[in-house]
Design a protein around this motif. Structure first.
Motif, PDB file in Angstrom:
ATOM      1  N   MET A 296       0.849  -1.185   0.000  1.00 13.39           N
ATOM      2  CA  MET A 296       0.000   0.000   0.000  1.00 13.39           C
ATOM      3  C   MET A 296       0.885   1.235   0.000  1.00 13.39           C
ATOM      4  O   MET A 296       1.904   1.278   0.703  1.00 13.39           O
ATOM      5  CB  MET A 296      -0.912   0.000   1.230  1.00 13.39           C
ATOM      6  CG  MET A 296      -1.850   1.202   1.295  1.00 13.39           C
ATOM      7  SD  MET A 296      -3.032   1.077   2.675  1.00 13.39           S
ATOM      8  CE  MET A 296      -1.954   1.453   4.054  1.00 13.39           C
TER       9      MET A 296
ATOM     10  N   ARG B  13      -3.643  10.188   3.087  1.00 15.03           N
ATOM     11  CA  ARG B  13      -4.261   9.583   1.902  1.00 15.03           C
ATOM     12  C   ARG B  13      -3.540   8.289   1.566  1.00 15.03           C
ATOM     13  O   ARG B  13      -2.339   8.179   1.751  1.00 15.03           O
ATOM     14  CB  ARG B  13      -4.204  10.551   0.726  1.00 15.03           C
ATOM     15  CG  ARG B  13      -4.994  11.828   0.963  1.00 15.03           C
ATOM     16  CD  ARG B  13      -4.757  12.867  -0.119  1.00 15.03           C
ATOM     17  NE  ARG B  13      -3.404  13.415  -0.038  1.00 15.03           N
ATOM     18  CZ  ARG B  13      -2.513  13.366  -1.023  1.00 15.03           C
ATOM     19  NH1 ARG B  13      -2.816  12.767  -2.154  1.00 15.03           N
ATOM     20  NH2 ARG B  13      -1.335  13.902  -0.867  1.00 15.03           N
ATOM     21  N   ARG B  14      -4.295   7.326   1.042  1.00 16.92           N
ATOM     22  CA  ARG B  14      -3.685   6.035   0.802  1.00 16.92           C
ATOM     23  C   ARG B  14      -4.266   5.371  -0.441  1.00 16.92           C
ATOM     24  O   ARG B  14      -5.377   5.681  -0.868  1.00 16.92           O
ATOM     25  CB  ARG B  14      -3.890   5.133   2.010  1.00 16.92           C
ATOM     26  CG  ARG B  14      -5.342   4.732   2.235  1.00 16.92           C
ATOM     27  CD  ARG B  14      -5.563   4.097   3.581  1.00 16.92           C
ATOM     28  NE  ARG B  14      -5.659   5.109   4.641  1.00 16.92           N
ATOM     29  CZ  ARG B  14      -5.870   4.816   5.908  1.00 16.92           C
ATOM     30  NH1 ARG B  14      -5.978   3.567   6.293  1.00 16.92           N
ATOM     31  NH2 ARG B  14      -5.966   5.770   6.816  1.00 16.92           N
ATOM     32  N   SER B  15      -3.465   4.456  -0.987  1.00 14.80           N
ATOM     33  CA  SER B  15      -3.952   3.630  -2.079  1.00 14.80           C
ATOM     34  C   SER B  15      -4.713   2.447  -1.506  1.00 14.80           C
ATOM     35  O   SER B  15      -4.607   2.158  -0.303  1.00 14.80           O
ATOM     36  CB  SER B  15      -2.773   3.111  -2.910  1.00 14.80           C
ATOM     37  OG  SER B  15      -2.076   2.103  -2.192  1.00 14.80           O
TER      38      SER B  15
ATOM     39  N   ARG C 295      -2.991  -3.636  -2.297  1.00 10.73           N
ATOM     40  CA  ARG C 295      -2.891  -4.362  -3.561  1.00 10.73           C
ATOM     41  C   ARG C 295      -2.024  -5.604  -3.407  1.00 10.73           C
ATOM     42  O   ARG C 295      -1.060  -5.622  -2.654  1.00 10.73           O
ATOM     43  CB  ARG C 295      -2.321  -3.461  -4.652  1.00 10.73           C
ATOM     44  CG  ARG C 295      -3.232  -2.289  -5.016  1.00 10.73           C
ATOM     45  CD  ARG C 295      -2.728  -1.572  -6.246  1.00 10.73           C
ATOM     46  NE  ARG C 295      -3.715  -0.622  -6.744  1.00 10.73           N
ATOM     47  CZ  ARG C 295      -3.689   0.680  -6.520  1.00 10.73           C
ATOM     48  NH1 ARG C 295      -2.722   1.197  -5.780  1.00 10.73           N
ATOM     49  NH2 ARG C 295      -4.612   1.477  -7.026  1.00 10.73           N
TER      50      ARG C 295
ATOM     51  N   THR D 295      -3.617  12.030  -5.012  1.00  9.75           N
ATOM     52  CA  THR D 295      -4.790  11.231  -4.667  1.00  9.75           C
ATOM     53  C   THR D 295      -5.231  10.374  -5.841  1.00  9.75           C
ATOM     54  O   THR D 295      -5.549   9.190  -5.687  1.00  9.75           O
ATOM     55  CB  THR D 295      -5.951  12.158  -4.242  1.00  9.75           C
ATOM     56  OG1 THR D 295      -5.527  12.953  -3.133  1.00  9.75           O
ATOM     57  CG2 THR D 295      -7.172  11.346  -3.857  1.00  9.75           C
TER      58      THR D 295
ATOM     59  N   LEU E 115      -2.542   7.594  -6.483  1.00 11.12           N
ATOM     60  CA  LEU E 115      -2.562   6.538  -5.475  1.00 11.12           C
ATOM     61  C   LEU E 115      -3.660   5.510  -5.751  1.00 11.12           C
ATOM     62  O   LEU E 115      -3.509   4.332  -5.437  1.00 11.12           O
ATOM     63  CB  LEU E 115      -2.767   7.144  -4.082  1.00 11.12           C
ATOM     64  CG  LEU E 115      -1.558   7.827  -3.442  1.00 11.12           C
ATOM     65  CD1 LEU E 115      -1.979   8.576  -2.195  1.00 11.12           C
ATOM     66  CD2 LEU E 115      -0.470   6.827  -3.119  1.00 11.12           C
ATOM     67  N   ARG E 116      -4.734   5.944  -6.351  1.00 13.07           N
ATOM     68  CA  ARG E 116      -5.858   5.052  -6.590  1.00 13.07           C
ATOM     69  C   ARG E 116      -5.832   4.392  -7.971  1.00 13.07           C
ATOM     70  O   ARG E 116      -6.709   3.589  -8.287  1.00 13.07           O
ATOM     71  CB  ARG E 116      -7.176   5.818  -6.409  1.00 13.07           C
ATOM     72  CG  ARG E 116      -7.368   6.293  -4.982  1.00 13.07           C
ATOM     73  CD  ARG E 116      -8.754   6.863  -4.752  1.00 13.07           C
ATOM     74  NE  ARG E 116      -8.956   7.182  -3.339  1.00 13.07           N
ATOM     75  CZ  ARG E 116      -9.290   6.307  -2.412  1.00 13.07           C
ATOM     76  NH1 ARG E 116      -9.475   5.035  -2.740  1.00 13.07           N
ATOM     77  NH2 ARG E 116      -9.444   6.678  -1.157  1.00 13.07           N
ATOM     78  N   SER E 117      -4.834   4.735  -8.770  1.00 16.06           N
ATOM     79  CA  SER E 117      -4.779   4.206 -10.132  1.00 16.06           C
ATOM     80  C   SER E 117      -4.221   2.783 -10.163  1.00 16.06           C
ATOM     81  O   SER E 117      -3.026   2.562  -9.927  1.00 16.06           O
ATOM     82  CB  SER E 117      -3.921   5.113 -11.016  1.00 16.06           C
ATOM     83  OG  SER E 117      -3.717   4.525 -12.280  1.00 16.06           O
ATOM     84  N   GLU E 118      -5.060   1.813 -10.451  1.00 18.45           N
ATOM     85  CA  GLU E 118      -4.623   0.428 -10.580  1.00 18.45           C
ATOM     86  C   GLU E 118      -3.695   0.268 -11.781  1.00 18.45           C
ATOM     87  O   GLU E 118      -2.712  -0.477 -11.723  1.00 18.45           O
ATOM     88  CB  GLU E 118      -5.840  -0.484 -10.739  1.00 18.45           C
ATOM     89  CG  GLU E 118      -5.519  -1.965 -10.884  1.00 18.45           C
ATOM     90  CD  GLU E 118      -5.042  -2.589  -9.588  1.00 18.45           C
ATOM     91  OE1 GLU E 118      -4.417  -3.674  -9.646  1.00 18.45           O
ATOM     92  OE2 GLU E 118      -5.290  -2.003  -8.509  1.00 18.45           O
TER      93      GLU E 118
ATOM     94  N   TRP F  29      -0.169   1.502 -10.888  1.00 15.04           N
ATOM     95  CA  TRP F  29       0.465   0.537  -9.990  1.00 15.04           C
ATOM     96  C   TRP F  29       1.060  -0.625 -10.777  1.00 15.04           C
ATOM     97  O   TRP F  29       2.232  -0.960 -10.634  1.00 15.04           O
ATOM     98  CB  TRP F  29      -0.548   0.055  -8.971  1.00 15.04           C
ATOM     99  CG  TRP F  29      -0.237  -1.279  -8.354  1.00 15.04           C
ATOM    100  CD1 TRP F  29      -0.798  -2.470  -8.672  1.00 15.04           C
ATOM    101  CD2 TRP F  29       0.740  -1.553  -7.332  1.00 15.04           C
ATOM    102  NE1 TRP F  29      -0.253  -3.484  -7.914  1.00 15.04           N
ATOM    103  CE2 TRP F  29       0.698  -2.951  -7.081  1.00 15.04           C
ATOM    104  CE3 TRP F  29       1.631  -0.767  -6.613  1.00 15.04           C
ATOM    105  CZ2 TRP F  29       1.513  -3.556  -6.142  1.00 15.04           C
ATOM    106  CZ3 TRP F  29       2.445  -1.378  -5.662  1.00 15.04           C
ATOM    107  CH2 TRP F  29       2.382  -2.748  -5.437  1.00 15.04           C
TER     108      TRP F  29
END
Length: 348
Positions: free
Chosen positions: A76, A82-84, A87, A331, A334-337, A340
């Motif tokens: 993570m 803020r966090r992802s 995964r 933000t 961090l949320r982009s799969e 990652w």
């Protein structure tokens, strides 16, 4: 014709692994190591990518498990609060304290018949025949700005750190800190920080490792105490990628080039570069190659294996430490799969 000896300067991951590989081919090897074993080193203690396969081919993976290594399967990324999402790693990473791993490798090298000279310094002549430089991280001049420095410490098992993922990477304006489980209930906390102003100095290594005020990392470590003997640091790190072909001497591991720690791939590069050097050095030892040809072959192999990876690692390093990552863009990222998976694949 007797085999020509190889002298390795530096008994870290790369030097010891190379020595083990050469001894198993009957090559006489001496390793000069300025320190002793066991010891702590600034390190994420996280083997991700091809490094685990190298350990298995060298017959070392089972010994790592016997020493208490554990697998990391989730990760993570965090920036402030803020966090992802948590995964799954594409493949599990192996985690083991350097305090145990270096000692394990040193013992294996000696059992294989290698000569290990500890607490002894020796410098290699530039491009000296039969010498391999594996002496570790390159440091830059004190006036270089920004200056990067690393700090590492362990949290003992009695202080339960409430991690959501096996590996958490916490970014801030000052750098980033990786927190991961390393076996027997211990947690490794390792940070890379930068100093831009001459007046700015870390007043307390503990405070730097605990993260920014009001951050998620600060909350994670609020009740934890660090193991005093595990504290170590290194300053003046150079993270610019370097090509082996441009070096006059034979280098492997961090001496050759250091990948930004944010990739979690530095230990793997050390093992991989050692494996890439074994065959050319064994050929040189048997008289099948002259020294310049052996050195060129090692350099070509390392550049072919690492150049693409290092270029993407540098981009990721810039992204993680850029002001944009601290804002709204961070933000989204961090949320982009997709990001990652893309960056993870490119830096392995």
């Amino acid at each position: 014709m007797s085999a020509k000896p190889i002298t390795i300067i530096g008994g870290g991951l790369a030097g010891l692994t190379l020595g083990i590989g050469l001894r198993r081919r009957g090559v006489p090897v001496t390793i000069w190591e300025a320190g002793g074993y066991p010891r702590h080193r600034v390190c994420g203690e996280f083997i991700s990518g091809n490094g685990t396969a190298v350990l298995e081919r060298f017959g070392l993976l089972a010994r790592c498990h016997q020493a208490g290594a554990v697998y990391t399967r989730t990760a993570m990324f965090v920036c402030g609060s803020r966090r992802s999402p948590v995964r799954q790693l594409t493949a599990p990473a192996l985690c083991l304290s350097r305090h145990k791993l270096d000692a394990l490798l040193a013992e294996t090298f000696q059992l294989a018949g290698g000569e290990l000279r500890v607490n002894a310094r020796r410098t290699t002549v530039e491009a000296g025949e039969g010498f391999v430089n594996a002496s570790g991280r390159r440091t830059g001049p004190a006036e270089k700005s920004p200056r990067w420095f690393g700090v590492k410490a362990h949290v003992p098992r009695q202080w339960a750190v409430p991690l959501e993922a096996d590996l958490e990477m916490h970014a801030s304006a000052a750098g980033y800190i990786g927190v991961n489980r390393i076996g027997e209930g211990e947690v490794n906390v390792c940070g890379l920080f930068r100093v831009r102003e001459e007046s700015r100095r870390p007043e307390s290594r503990q405070e730097w490792l605990r993260g920014d005020p009001d951050s998620l990392l600060r909350e994670r470590l609020r009740l934890a105490e660090f193991e005093p003997a595990s504290f170590c640091s290194v300053a003046g790190l150079q993270l610019e990628p370097r090509r082996a072909a441009a070096r006059a001497e034979c280098c492997i591991g961090d001496t050759l080039t250091m990948t930004p720690p944010v990739t979690g791939n530095g230990m793997s590069l050390a093992f991989e570069s050692a494996e890439l050097a074994v065959e050319p050095l064994a050929d040189y030892s048997r008289g099948g190659l002259d020294w310049p040809a052996a050195r060129r072959r090692i350099a070509h192999r390392c550049d072919a294996a690492f150049a693409h990876r290092l270029a993407w690692a540098r981009r990721l390093q810039w992204l993680m430490t850029s002001p944009a990552f601290q804002g709204r863009l961070g933000t989204v990222l961090l949320r982009s799969e997709w990001l990652w998976r893309f960056m993870f694949a490119r830096t392995r």
